[in-house]
Structure formats: C-alpha cells, structure tokens
Scaffold this motif. Sequence first.
Motif, mmCIF file in Angstrom:
data_model
loop_
_atom_site.group_PDB
_atom_site.id
_atom_site.type_symbol
_atom_site.label_atom_id
_atom_site.label_comp_id
_atom_site.label_asym_id
_atom_site.label_seq_id
_atom_site.Cartn_x
_atom_site.Cartn_y
_atom_site.Cartn_z
ATOM 1 N N SER A 701 25.453 37.895 -0.276
ATOM 2 C CA SER A 701 25.750 38.068 -1.623
ATOM 3 C C SER A 701 26.685 39.436 -1.753
ATOM 4 O O SER A 701 27.452 39.359 -2.603
ATOM 5 C CB SER A 701 24.527 38.133 -2.416
ATOM 6 N N ASP A 773 27.287 31.175 -4.951
ATOM 7 C CA ASP A 773 26.224 31.976 -3.927
ATOM 8 C C ASP A 773 25.153 31.134 -4.146
ATOM 9 O O ASP A 773 24.395 30.861 -5.257
ATOM 10 C CB ASP A 773 26.066 33.296 -4.497
ATOM 11 N N GLU A 774 24.713 30.416 -2.923
ATOM 12 C CA GLU A 774 23.466 29.843 -2.925
ATOM 13 C C GLU A 774 23.351 28.600 -3.819
ATOM 14 O O GLU A 774 22.376 28.368 -4.761
ATOM 15 C CB GLU A 774 22.391 30.599 -3.082
HETATM 16 MG MG MG Z 1 22.054 36.348 -1.428
#
Ligand code: MG
Length: 943
Positions: A701, A773-774
């Motif tokens: 991240s 992200d994710e």
């Molecule tokens: Mg992360």
Amino acid sequence: MQTPVMRQYFAAKQAHPDCLMMCRIGDFYELFYDDAIIASRELQLTLTARDREKKQPMCGVPYHAAEQYIQRLLRKGYRIALCDQMEDPRLTKKIVRREVTRVLTPGTVVDAGLGAEQSNWLASVCARGTGSAAGVGLALLDLSTGEFRATEFPGTTAWAQLMDELERLRPVELLYAEGGPVALQGGRQGSLRDLAASTPGPLPAAEQDQADPGALAAVRTKTALEDWVFTPDYALPLLRRHAGVHSLDGLGLAGHEAAAVAAGALLHYLQQTKQGGLEHIDTLRFYQRGECLLLDAVTVRNLELVEPLFSGESAQTTLFHTLDACSTPMGRRLLRSTLLRPASHLAEIQQRLDAVAEAAADLPRREGLRRALGGLLDLERLLGRVALDSAGPRELVALAGAMACLPGVRDAVGSFHSRRWRQLAGTGDPAGEISTEAKDQLSGELSTAGAEISTERQAAFDALEDLHSLIAATIADEPPVNLAEGGVIRAGVDAELDELRELGRSGRQALAGIEERERQRTGIGSLKVRFNSVFGYYLEVTKANSRSVPADYERKQTLVNAERFTTPELKDYETKILTAQERSGEIERRLFAGLRRQLLDAAGRMRETSRRVAESDLLACFAHLAALRGWVRPQVEESGVLEFAAGRHPVVELRLEESGGGRFVPNSISLEAWVGSTETAEQSTGPSIALITGPNMGGKSTYLRQAALLVVMAQCGCFVPAERMRLGLVDRIYTRIGASDNVARGRSTFMVEMTETAAILNTATAQSLVLLDEMGRGTATYDGLSLAWAAVEHLHEKIGARTLFATHYHELTLLANRLPRLKNLRVTARETASGIVFLHTVEAGAASRSYGIEVARLAGLPAAVIARAREVLKLHERAETQQVARALEAADEQAAAPLQMTMFTPLSQRIVDRLAAVDVDGLTPREALNLLADLQRELGASS
Ligand code: MG
Ligand code: ADP
C-alpha cells in the motif's frame, strides 16, 4: 398578554424564523421559547421562565461575554439573529426601539478562531433542467478572505460531481432554493422550520439517490432561501451590479447561467443577513474542474492529501502537513488548495519547477525571501475584517505591520530571475520571450480559466507603501482595543481633536487642583474628586467627615459610608470635559471610518498583493523542502511514462525519521501508458500495469500511495523524494484503496468498493493513474478473485492507464502470462529463524505465497493455532493452484476452439452409440417405429 418588549421580539422572530433570536435586554442577550431550550442545551445555560406558570422558557448570556457563546453556537451549525437596542436607554423614557442588526451564520461570520490554513466556504447551489440538459451551478465565497468563485457541472452526472466538489471543499454553510432538490434539505434546525413540506426539485429523485449523500451530511448548516432568489431575473442583475459589469460574459460566465444564478443568490444572502461592507470580495472567478489534475473526493481522502484518513488521527499523516514549510497563512492556504488541484498544463508546471529550482539552488536569496515573508500576518483575513467592519484599531496596526514587510518581500522576489519570479515581481516578462504561438496555445487552453497561468501578471509587485504610511500616520502606535476608549488617532492628525484633548487634559489637571485645594480648605484629608457614568464628577466625603462639609457644597447622593457633593465650579468643568470627550470621540470615529474607507478602496490592490505573496511563499516553501531534504526536480513531459528511481514516500519517510523507526527503503517503478492499438505502439510501450504481491505489511500500500503522491507533488510544481523521476502528465488519479469503512454511512464496504471500481473502469483514460489496492477483499474469495481478474483485463485491454494493482490474491500473478503489458512485482520478505523480516524492497517477480500466517504469528496468535493453520493452508493451496491452472487451460482451449454450447442434458452413451450405429436407409417404417419405442423405454429407465 404581551409586553411591548415581547411584541418587538415576536416581530423580529417572524422575520427570521430559522435563526436563534438573541434579544438585547439590559445587560443580557435573552433567548425565548424553543430558542431558549436549544441554547440552554448547547451552551449549558440555566433555563428559567418569564412567567409563573413556566410556559415561557428563557435563558440569557451576558452582553459582554456574548461573543464566545455566539461562536460556540455557530460552530455547532446554528444561525443567530441579533436583536439590538437602537436607542440609548438612558436617553429615552419610552420603551427602547429594538431591531435585528445582524444575522450571524457559520458561512458569513469571520471567526477569529478560524483555522488559518483552512478556507471557510459559504456555498450556494442552483440546479436547473433535468437529465442530460441538467446543470448544477455552485458558487463559493470565503468571506474571511474575499475569495469568490463559481463552477457548473453539466449532464446526468452533475449531481455526483457536485457532491464530489462539496466533499473536497467542505463548505460550512450551504444555500439552496427552498423548492429545490430534496436531497439538499434537512438542515440542522429542522425543528424550527417545516422542512417536510417541500416539493421535489428539478432533479429527479433517482439522480439524487445515486450520489453519495455523505458530502451533504458533512455540511453543518443548510440554509433554504425562497425560490425566487434563485431565478435569473433576480439573481443575475444582482451579480452584475456587484461586479460592476454590464455583461457577465467577461467573468467567463457565458453559457453558465446556473453558476451565475448561484453566485447572485449568494450575494442576496449577504445583503439579507446584513453583512458589513463587501468591498473586499474578489471578482467572481469561473473555474472548471478539468483545468487541473482531477482528484475525486475518494482519492483525496485515500491519499491523505489534506486530512487523515480516520478523523481523530493526528494530521501528521497528511501530505499537507509534510509539505507545509510555508511562512504565511496565505501560503499555507494556497498549498492546501494546490494539493487539491494540482496543475495539468505542462507550461505552468515547468514555470513553477523553474522557479523552485532557482530558489532551491540559492540559499542566501531563498532565506532572504523566507525571512521577509516571516513577519507577514494574514493580510487577506485582516482585510476581510476591515471590510466587515470588525477590525478594531489594533487590527489596523497589525495590518500596517504586515504591510511594512512587503517592500522586503518585493525586493527578495525581485532578486530571482526565472520567469515565474519575474512575473511575481512584475519586473517584466518580455513579450518577445514567449513565442506568439505558445501564447495562442496558452490562451486557447485557458479561455475560461485564467487561474493557473496568468500570462499577463506584469504589473509591478505592489508593496502598498502608501497604505502603510496612511495607517501609520493616522493610528497611534499602541492604540486601545476599542475605538470607543479614545486615543486611537495619532496626535497631529486633526487640529480640533488635539485641541479637545488638550482641553480634556487641562480639565483633569484642574480637577486634581480642586481636590488638593478643597482638602486644605475643609481639612478633610480623605476628600476625593471622582467620576462615574451616572452622576458625572463629584466630591466624595466619608460619613465621619460629613460635619466638616462647607455650606456651598451641594448634596448629590448619600451612601452608607459616604456622601457625594458637587459645586458650581465642578459642574462647569464636568460639562467642559464631557463635551470635549464626546466631541473628540466623534472626530475619532469619523477619522477611523475615513481610513477604513480608503483602505477598502484599495481592497483590489491588497488582494492582488496577497495573491503574489501566497504564491511566492509556496514556491519558496517548495524550494526550501527541495534543498533541505535533497529532493530532485521531476522531469515532466507530454508522454505516457511514469518512472522513478529510488523513490520514497514523503510522509512515511519523515515519520520514520522523526520517530527513529529506521530508514525508508527506496524503490523504483517504470510504467508506460498504452495509448494506441497499432502494432508499433504496442511493441514500443513498456508495461502499463504493475501487479504487486507480497506479504501483508510488506509495503504494498505504501508503494502505491507513494507513486500517486509523487505524481501529485510533481504536478504541483514541487520537487520529489527520489533520485530521478520522469512523468508524462496525468489527467486524473483514481484510487480504490483498502477496505475503508463506510459502514457509518449505511453502505456495505463491498458495495462501496464496487461503486468506486465502476467509476474507475467507466471513466479512466489512458492518461490516468489508477491505484487498486486489495480489490475484491470484501466478498467471497472466488467472487473477489474473478472480479479483480476481469477488472485488470479491462484496464489492460480497453483503457491502457498506468495502473498499480496490489493484491493478496497471488493467483492473479498468472495474469502476466496472458497480458503482455502487465508486469509482476513483489515486496520482499526474508524468513529467519525468529520469524519473518520485511525488507520493503520492490522487485520484479511474483510472490510465491502470502505469508499471512507468518504475520499472524507476529501478531501473537497461539502456536497451536499457527501450526494447524499451516496444515490447512497446505491442503487448500494444493487444490487451489491446480484448480486455477486447470481453469486457465480450459479458458484458453475455449478461446481457441469455436464455442460449443451444450443445450440439453447429455444422452446416455448407450443411446448415443445405438443411434450412431443405425443405417437409416435400410430401416423399414416398422423397424424405425420399434427402434423409437425402444429408445424411449431406455430413456425412461435411465432417468
Ligand atoms: Mg495494504
Ligand atoms: P501492505 O500494504 O503490504 O500490507 P503497508 O504498505 O501497509 O503494507 O506497509 C506496512 C508498514 O511497513 C507501514 O506501516 C510502513 O511504515 C512500513 N513500510 C512500508 N514501505 C516501507 C519502506 N519502503 N521502507 C520502510 N518502511 C516501509
């Protein structure tokens, strides 16, 4: 029965039903009925009652302390009307006349406690038309600085865009038409007004529903105005009159009626609430979102540009905090607004970078400028206070003090040579230097903008020396806080004033003489000459001495311990002194008002100077950071490249440094947007998508955000923490980060995630930067995996945007075999005997697994649970890898072979075989029928 005071109260309340009415009675501001209940609750005041039956609740705040109570109510979002005494109660025998003198609202009050780096926006929204013909106009005014702008959002997404803009700017108060869009309604003082009885507005409810209502919920005060205020016939002339123009086209408002009407309605509101002078309000500036690097509200929040992701967290996690080395509040506000609207024109960015480079390389001159700026107070806000007539003598002295720094700033700015500095100093920007071509191009791009690049900022830097001398020559060096105290105007300014003051002084001396003489004459040592506002001057003698009082003393008042007297002589002096005081007060007020007038006439000049100060400050701040932290100049260009070597996350790096938590591990990236579909373009472009895998806590991240922050910084004109950076202009940054919790807003995380992803896939262009992200975390594994997979394919095939995709689905790394412009990256970790160590380096390749269990071990899960999890994981992984590989193979085969659809349940093999063996030509009709019956029987048996 109503008393006369209450009749006045009810009349005032009727005219301002949505305000808390504060009515001046004696030394108090009193509130009645519902207002009293609200105020007593919000301010923790004791609720009393006017009547014996306690049916008329009331509460009050002392007049002298009213200011702080009012600020508290405003901060909670209430509107307040002040009903003041219009006559001096001492001078009238009848009931004092009372009128509403001012309406105070969160958006119109200039609170001394206002955060200096934040704007205090009063917003006004005007919606017109429906569907694709819809337009929503938005006008914004910061009354504390006079900044005034407007914009318009067209088409079916107008409403969503409005919400986005509101969320970014966070106005403190919002004006809207009473009969306008329902979504706007539901103000804080709903109980005071019947909000339910509103008709639906021009925007269909469906359109309003799509937009995230969060932005509206965040606006503390929503103020409904009558519908006619928002009509062009009323609002446009108002705006024209204020701007002093015949046509609004010159303000860039041609074809933007909704924006102009919103602005006009806003001016109406200022008049209605009886704000003081509005001279400091800037000319309305029309802006469009497309003129800058677009950052939607989600992205601004995710990247923590100006506010921490979770409210209540320290602001140290924001980019704003990390970059704030500004010397003035003006610079700080500009930094904040620049971060929200980074530039998108190459020429503008280059000019800023040139200016920063020059100042970064020249320590003595840079420090000279920063020192000169250091003494500057908030020119803009001080000017605002002057215009709103809330500036006292001390504020004017402060204003003069700030002005005294300006010549130094001008000289320091003028000591630099690059173009932007010369524009700021106004020391010539030889027209010959820009080719006419470039100029045409610039002005073409900026026909409606004017904000980002001003090619004509050529007037000299105005250091306002005349205004400084004017104040310095008029106001005393250390004036009292209030004008009424006297002594504000400097001696020598006005002959009559000087004379009156002399008279007053000699009068007071004479009084001292009288005291001395009378003591000797009467032999009363404690005799005193005193003054109070009711009785004027008097001689005071204690009771014990009252027998020694001579016959020519005239008794005025008897107290418990003392008696007060006057004499004809004393009366004479009293009249002289009081008249002189009154008259000199008048003169001081007149001179002060004249000074204020002169300053306001120069408001435009002050605003222009403030603007240049702000910009100089920001450039000096960027230069300071570049030099201090060793940041480098990004190479910004018109291309699709995003490359940096040894880049660092500016915020995380600083925090690690400050906390002694170790060094930030630099890392690199190289991506290139995929623009065309031609063979050659495809061959020459590098990867456009980076897929980042690796253990939790590995730094994925951070890496994503770092890339976005460096882009934002570069396009703001700031140097970047990297060894090298190359950047093709980005038009917009999209983010979909983590499972940010919107539960409070009543939407499931997964829904939010998919809404955000949809926005990206539907609107991103090849020039955009996309961070995912994710993705897919909020749903079942296979759902999530499949959605992520399809989204990546879409970005790769259809959009071509530079994309960073961090994921814990390491299965996705298989995509690299199928998508030529996708590159696998991984954050590294090393397993040691004592557990996992995160190296935070990003390198080519796919993570082999996700290390979740190792991280869980670090977190302290019991050893037995960890061991069991390892076993379970092994089983699952084996199955899963096989499954995904098989699925991929199957998908490939499917893509190769023509599609065959099975529409029925397959027949049993025996039947198929028998059918295949039949020689149809050799069958008699009878045999055929028998066969058919046979097959049917068999079918029945097998099913
Ligand atoms: Mg992360
Ligand atoms: P992930 O997204 O992979 O779970 P994060 O990006 O949240 O990991 O990073 C986890 C922690 O590691 C962060 O708190 C950060 O302080 C630290 N970190 C991340 N990248 C680096 C780096 N390059 N150098 C030093 N520390 C880092």
